[in-house]
Design a protein around this motif. Structure first.
Motif, short mmCIF file in Angstrom:
data_model
loop_
_atom_site.label_atom_id
_atom_site.label_comp_id
_atom_site.label_asym_id
_atom_site.label_seq_id
_atom_site.Cartn_x
_atom_site.Cartn_y
_atom_site.Cartn_z
N GLN A 288 0.84 -1.19 0.00
CA GLN A 288 0.00 0.00 0.00
C GLN A 288 0.88 1.26 0.00
O GLN A 288 2.01 1.23 0.48
CB GLN A 288 -0.92 -0.01 1.23
N ALA A 290 1.02 3.79 1.79
CA ALA A 290 1.52 4.21 3.10
C ALA A 290 2.87 3.57 3.41
O ALA A 290 3.63 4.08 4.23
CB ALA A 290 0.50 3.86 4.18
N ASN A 291 3.17 2.45 2.73
CA ASN A 291 4.46 1.78 2.94
C ASN A 291 5.42 2.01 1.78
O ASN A 291 6.45 1.35 1.68
CB ASN A 291 4.25 0.28 3.13
C1 LIG Z 1 2.83 -1.57 6.06
O1 LIG Z 1 3.79 -2.52 6.51
C2 LIG Z 1 3.49 -3.01 7.82
C3 LIG Z 1 4.67 -3.84 8.28
O2 LIG Z 1 5.08 -4.75 7.26
C4 LIG Z 1 2.21 -3.81 7.76
O3 LIG Z 1 1.89 -4.32 9.04
C5 LIG Z 1 1.10 -2.89 7.28
O4 LIG Z 1 -0.08 -3.64 7.09
C6 LIG Z 1 1.49 -2.22 5.99
N1 LIG Z 1 0.52 -1.19 5.74
C7 LIG Z 1 0.09 -0.91 4.53
C8 LIG Z 1 -0.89 0.21 4.46
O5 LIG Z 1 0.48 -1.50 3.54
#
Ligand SMILES: *[C@@H]1O[C@H](CO)[C@@H](O)[C@H](O)[C@H]1NC(C)=O
Ligand SMILES: *[C@@H]1O[C@H](CO)[C@@H](O)[C@H](O)[C@H]1NC(C)=O
Ligand SMILES: *[C@@H]1O[C@H](CO)[C@@H](O)[C@H](O)[C@H]1NC(C)=O
Ligand SMILES: *[C@@H]1O[C@H](CO)[C@@H](O)[C@H](O)[C@H]1NC(C)=O
Length: 558
Positions: A288, A290-291
């Motif tokens: 996503q 956000a990451n």
């Molecule tokens: C971002 O990465 C974290 C750790 O890997 C994970 O727990 C989370 O679901 C991820 N969030 C998104 C928005 O992808």
């Protein structure tokens, strides 16, 4: 008279000036600005370019509100607003067989301060052929109630096909901030061929990074498409999809991981199609935003495939640009080279989705130096930026570039923000209204001229036109190229319907006329407008604007 050292020095300086070095490529800034963010551009006549933006708070005004469409005059470098009803943000478009420009799809949203704006997702915007060099009396026609697409499409692609009509591909229905989470998983046509859109497995398979699929009409009438890391050949007549190999190495090439793609020049007698795909990002689209990060490196990978049974069996051949690029654009030169311009070294398309966005920009490190790709050179030697200039204007998300009938490139736009953001201290990626040309060296020397050309040229025929050739290019051994080009519709790092078909031909012994043979049918060059360039030893003429085929409205096979 005795020559003192003082008088010799100016003489030497004069001698040096008398032998200037050969002209090079240069960026040239226009005196006027585009007035709207030119995030889409299409050449619609020998002198006019249509720009589209979103309905926003752009400075150019019409009827007491901000404009979001405009005509750029290539002769006078001036801009005139166009009156639109629907929001043209993130639309596609092309010229049809009868020379009419059609723009399709767009944004569902209006914008505060811009009353009366209508949603654009099902829009069909018609700009009829404009005979006035200044665009006087020429305008966009819309009738949203009676003339609209079958399905809502924001971020669709399109391509003019063998019968001169428009194939419209994919997109999304409503607001999706980054990935395509409300997809239009179908194809349709303008003018329509069916009462309902045609569902596509390819569009389903290429989710969620399949906005603005890269689509080309092939010389057998079928259509190549690439989205995310998936590619197919679509048979329009049989309504079947044939799966081709994935883009290698996890690389994704469509929005929000924009690479670009181009159909390499087609040459007689066999017109063997080859596709080049450059840039984008090697990243898993399950991650996503956000990451993700504006500093995530874009790929330098270019992948090339020959669309014959042997070529497909061999798969994609990989080579590398001089830098990673997201949102590059690939544009034909009349001599068959491909310009690689615009884009950024890191990050993504879309607006303000990654945590470290720069203002609204999901991308950073704009690439300011274009490169040239020479398709005929051996693998590993095709890409170079030798002699190419560097600009100081970032052209990132929502920028456009097009080859002009004059033979240079018009570059405008860039706005990775949710509205119009004027340049100010501390703003790295403001809304860009500056317009530049990128001028090839031949713009500064005596060029060949096509003195006149018929308004229409039929398929499969021999055409002779008067020309003039400057003395410096009159060598018997000169390399002569005659190119028939669709200059394409530039939107979101992709030039839809762009095409270069080389034509057999020759210059008469007296150097005063050029005879060439037009393509055999509309599969090789979809019927419609084209610009013909004569290139002698890499010095290109200005283009002659013609209609290839009958000029009848689509569908037409003539
Ligand atoms: C971002 O990465 C974290 C750790 O890997 C994970 O727990 C989370 O679901 C991820 N969030 C998104 C928005 O992808
Ligand atoms: C624009 O605004 C001015 C001043 O408010 C008004 O006189 C004029 O009629 C308006 N023009 C249009 C086209 O609405
Ligand atoms: C293409 O993408 C799919 C889905 O992310 C992935 O499973 C596959 O390995 C990719 N193909 C290549 C050649 O990288
Ligand atoms: C061209 O064809 C399109 C599609 O049928 C039509 O909307 C347009 O009005 C036509 N224009 C001309 C000049 O024939």
């Amino acid at each position: 008279m005795k020559w003192s050292s003082l008088s010799v020095l100016p003489l030497l300086a004069a001698l040096c000036r008398a032998a200037p070095s050969a002209p090079g490529w240069s960026f040239n800034l226009k005196k006027t600005t585009s007035g709207i963010v030119a995030l889409e551009s299409i050449v619609v006549s020998p002198t006019l370019v249509v720009f589209f933006d979103r309905a926003s708070n752009d400075p150019l005004q019409i009827n007491n509100h901000s404009a979001w469409g405009a005509l750029w005059n290539l002769e006078t470098d001036t801009v005139t607003p166009l009156n639109l009803l629907t929001n043209s943000f993130c639309a596609s478009g092309a010229l049809l067989s009868n020379g009419t420009m059609v723009s399709v799809g767009g944004d569902p949203n209006g914008f505060v301060g811009n009353p009366g704006i209508q949603p654009g997702q099902q829009a069909i915007r018609i700009f009829e052929p404009c005979a006035s060099p200044t665009g006087e009396g020429c305008t966009v026609f819309e009738d949203p109630v009676n003339l609209h697409l079958l399905e809502k499409r924001w971020y669709p692609s399109s391509a003019r096909i063998f019968d001169g009509s428009l194939l419209i591909v994919g997109g999304m229905h409503e607001d999706a901030a980054f990935y395509n989470i409300d997809p239009a998983l179908s194809f349709e046509f303008f003018p329509p061929k069916d009462s309902a859109p045609r569902p596509s497995e390819f569009l389903k398979r290429s989710l969620p990074a399949n906005l603005f699929p890269r689509v080309f009409a092939l010389p057998d009438g079928k259509v190549f498409m690439v989205a995310n890391n998936q590619s197919i050949i679509y048979d329009v007549e049989a309504n079947t999809e044939t799966i081709l190999p994935d883009i290698p190495n996890n690389v994704r090439v469509t929005n929000p991981m924009d690479g670009s793609a181009i159909l390499l020049p087609l040459s007689p007698p066999n017109f063997i199609p080859e596709v080049l795909v450059c840039g984008g990002t090697a990243v898993d689209p399950a991650i996503q935003p956000a990451n993700l990060s504006s500093q995530f490196p874009a790929t330098s990978q270019c992948s090339r495939i020959t669309l014959t049974p042997e070529g497909i069996a061999k798969g994609w051949e990989v080579e590398h640009m001089l830098e990673g690029r997201t949102m590059p654009e690939l544009v034909h030169l009349p001599n068959g080279q491909v310009l690689i311009a615009n884009g950024a070294r890191t990050g993504f398309a879309a607006i303000a989705q990654v945590p470290d966005a720069i203002g609204g920009s999901n991308a950073d490190h704009a690439v300011l130096t274009p490169s040239l790709y020479t398709p005929t050179l051996p693998l590993g030697q095709r890409i170079s930026n030798k002699g190419l200039p560097t600009t100081d204007i970032a052209r990132v998300y929502h920028s456009s570039i097009t080859l002009t009938p004059q033979g240079n490139f018009l570059i405008a736009g860039s706005n990775p923000n949710a509205q119009f953001v004027a340049p100010a201290a501390g703003i790295k990626f403001a809304s860009e209204l500056r317009v530049q040309t990128l001028d090839p060296p031949f713009m500064f020397v005596d060029r060949p001229k096509i003195l006149s050309a018929p308004a229409k040229v039929p398929f499969n025929s021999r055409v002779t036109v008067p020309i003039s050739v400057p003395a410096a290019l009159r060598s018997r051994n000169a390399k002569v190229q005659i190119s028939l080009m669709d200059l394409g519709f530039s939107s979101h790092a992709f030039h839809s319907s762009a095409r270069l078909v080389f034509m057999e031909g020759s210059i008469s012994p007296d150097g005063r006329s050029l005879t060439f043979f037009t393509p055999p049918n509309g599969r090789v060059y979809p019927p419609g407008p084209a610009t013909i360039f004569l290139t002698i030893d890499d010095v290109s003429s200005e283009g002659a604007w013609v209609i290839v085929g009958s000029g009848k409205p689509p569908p037409t096979l003539e």
